[in-house]
Scaffold this active site. Structure first.
Site, PDB file in Angstrom:
ATOM      1  CB  THR A 105      11.583-111.941  35.222  1.00  0.00           C
ATOM      2  OG1 THR A 105      12.777-112.727  35.194  1.00  0.00           O
ATOM      3  CG2 THR A 105      10.411-112.764  35.716  1.00  0.00           C
ATOM      4  CB  SER A 106      15.286-110.088  31.308  1.00  0.00           C
ATOM      5  OG  SER A 106      14.798-110.352  30.003  1.00  0.00           O
ATOM      6  NE  ARG A 107      14.177-103.134  32.016  1.00  0.00           N
ATOM      7  CZ  ARG A 107      13.950-103.340  33.316  1.00  0.00           C
ATOM      8  NH1 ARG A 107      13.306-104.409  33.724  1.00  0.00           N
ATOM      9  NH2 ARG A 107      14.363-102.464  34.209  1.00  0.00           N
ATOM     10  CD  GLU A 166       7.238-103.419  30.522  1.00  0.00           C
ATOM     11  OE1 GLU A 166       7.300-102.701  31.540  1.00  0.00           O
ATOM     12  OE2 GLU A 166       7.955-104.410  30.351  1.00  0.00           O
ATOM     13  CG  HIS A 168       8.031-104.355  34.736  1.00  0.00           C
ATOM     14  ND1 HIS A 168       8.713-103.826  33.683  1.00  0.00           N
ATOM     15  CD2 HIS A 168       8.984-104.595  35.676  1.00  0.00           C
ATOM     16  CE1 HIS A 168       9.999-103.739  33.958  1.00  0.00           C
ATOM     17  NE2 HIS A 168      10.187-104.213  35.185  1.00  0.00           N
ATOM     18  CB  ALA A 169       4.349-107.645  39.203  1.00  0.00           C
TER      19      ALA A 169
END
Ligand code: GLV
Length: 377
Positions: free
Chosen positions: A268-270, A299, A321-322
């Site tokens: 969930t970072s980058r 993305e 990316h939620a």
């Protein structure tokens, strides 16, 4: 110093939240919000800035580079990013232009940490495949092991890579799962935090509330990766030259090789923290059980991405990316609660010269180093 009603002009590259933007309007600001859902082109942002704005509200999909800062010369005074991450903003270019840029830390910590846990759970217990069975009328009978079994999370070993705000929130939320936590941070260890968690776990074990597996320790990256059933990433994206401990492709071919066969990777970072090509290879080779990803090297995820491959569909969970996408976190106009509120407050701090007009003293300014001389924006 300006006084209300303010006459500042602001261009927002997205509608970050109507209530929050209304606060600016109530103060007399003139706001233009890019009306489409898709991001504006880079050229359009440059044109808007060149035409004359005092503040620019951005999101992580906008590339804010030298050209934008050059276009803002003489007028642009702040770039306010509606996100905690800011790898889309060229920090060196902002510093050269002496323009402060801001972000929205803390307010998305809990939402992101809980989403990481939900992703982990969805992956381990095959929630997506299970629901699909029911929806597609494939659930015809109950059977002890047919059609699929997941893997239990309780009591397992979880590596937490990055123990800043979000990593720590992830750790706090893990307590009920009685997992063994192996923490690694490439930059800073928070021994006090880990001790606090360890004390809680010890009390829980003593009173019989928690099982023996509930434990926590800092380890090296290799140990964390090689022992974990689940690896959850919580580091910022830092490229070579941006930090003595860059995190670009931190999880590369070699590091994936350190992971246990059958482990899960949760990100969930980058996106660029993970080398996607290496991840794909490891998935294909059956080295990893699977991956649950909310962020990607590019993305939105390109149609041609191998991560979408049909043969990997049961082992790769993909999200848009939620992690921070809750109504409260994304839209609350309250600077203590929502990204929109904090983004607007950060912009106002600079334009309305709060904190003595010194960006180095403003809580949400990222590039404080450019103003350490006590300079004003
Ligand atoms: C916001 O959603 C972020 O990822 O910083």
């Amino acid at each position: 110093m300006a006084a209300p009603p303010y006459r500042f002009r602001v261009f927002a590259t997205a509608d970050i939240g109507r209530e929050a933007l209304a606060i600016l309007q109530q103060q007399g600001y003139e706001i233009e919000v890019y009306p489409q859902l898709e991001a504006p082109s880079h050229d359009l942002i440059v044109d808007k800035v060149r035409a004359g704005v005092d503040g620019l509200i951005t999101t992580l999909r906008d590339r804010i580079d030298t050209e934008v800062f050059e276009a803002g010369k003489g007028r642009l005074r702040v770039v306010a990013q509606d996100a905690v991450g800011f790898d889309n903003i060229d920090r060196a270019a902002a510093n050269r232009a002496r323009i402060p840029f801001t972000h929205t830390p803390e307010v998305l910590t809990e939402a992101t940490a809980e989403f990481a846990w939900f992703m982990l759970g969805a992956a381990a217990r095959q929630l997506w495949a299970s629901e699909q069975l029911v929806r597609e009328q494939q659930w015809r009978f109950w059977h002890p092991y047919y059609p699929l079994l997941g893997t239990e999370v309780t009591g397992k070993t979880v590596a937490v890579i990055g123990t800043g705000r979000i990593g720590q929130a992830f750790i706090r939320k893990s307590l009920g799962f009685e997992v063994r936590l192996l923490c690694h941070d490439p930059v800073r260890q928070d021994a006090e935090f880990v001790q606090k968690v360890a004390r809680l776990q010890a009390e829980g074990r003593k009173s019989g509330l928690l099982r023996a597996s509930a434990s926590i320790a800092y380890t090296g990256l290799r140990e964390a990766l090689s022992e974990a059933d689940f690896v959850s990433l919580h580091v910022p994206l830092l490229r070579a030259g941006e930090s003595p401990a860059p995190t670009y492709h931190l999880i590369d071919d070699e590091r994936i090789g350190w992971m246990r066969t059958g482990a899960w990777l949760i990100n969930t970072s980058r996106g660029p923290v993970v080398d996607e090509a290496a991840l794909l290879q490891a998935l294909r080779a059956g080295r990893l059980a699977g991956a649950a990803l909310d962020v990607y090297e590019t993305e939105p995820l390109p149609e041609t991405s191998g991560l979408r491959a049909a043969d990997l569909v049961q082992r790769v969970r993909l999200y848009p990316h939620a992690a921070s996408a809750t109504i409260e976190t994304r839209l609350s106009p309250d600077p203590e609660r929502g990204m929109a509120g904090r983004c607007v407050q950060a912009l106002r701090d600079v334009l309305e010269a709060n904190y003595g007009g010194q960006p180095a003293r403003m809580p949400y300014v990222v590039n404080k180093e450019a103003f350490q001389d006590g300079g004003t924006a």
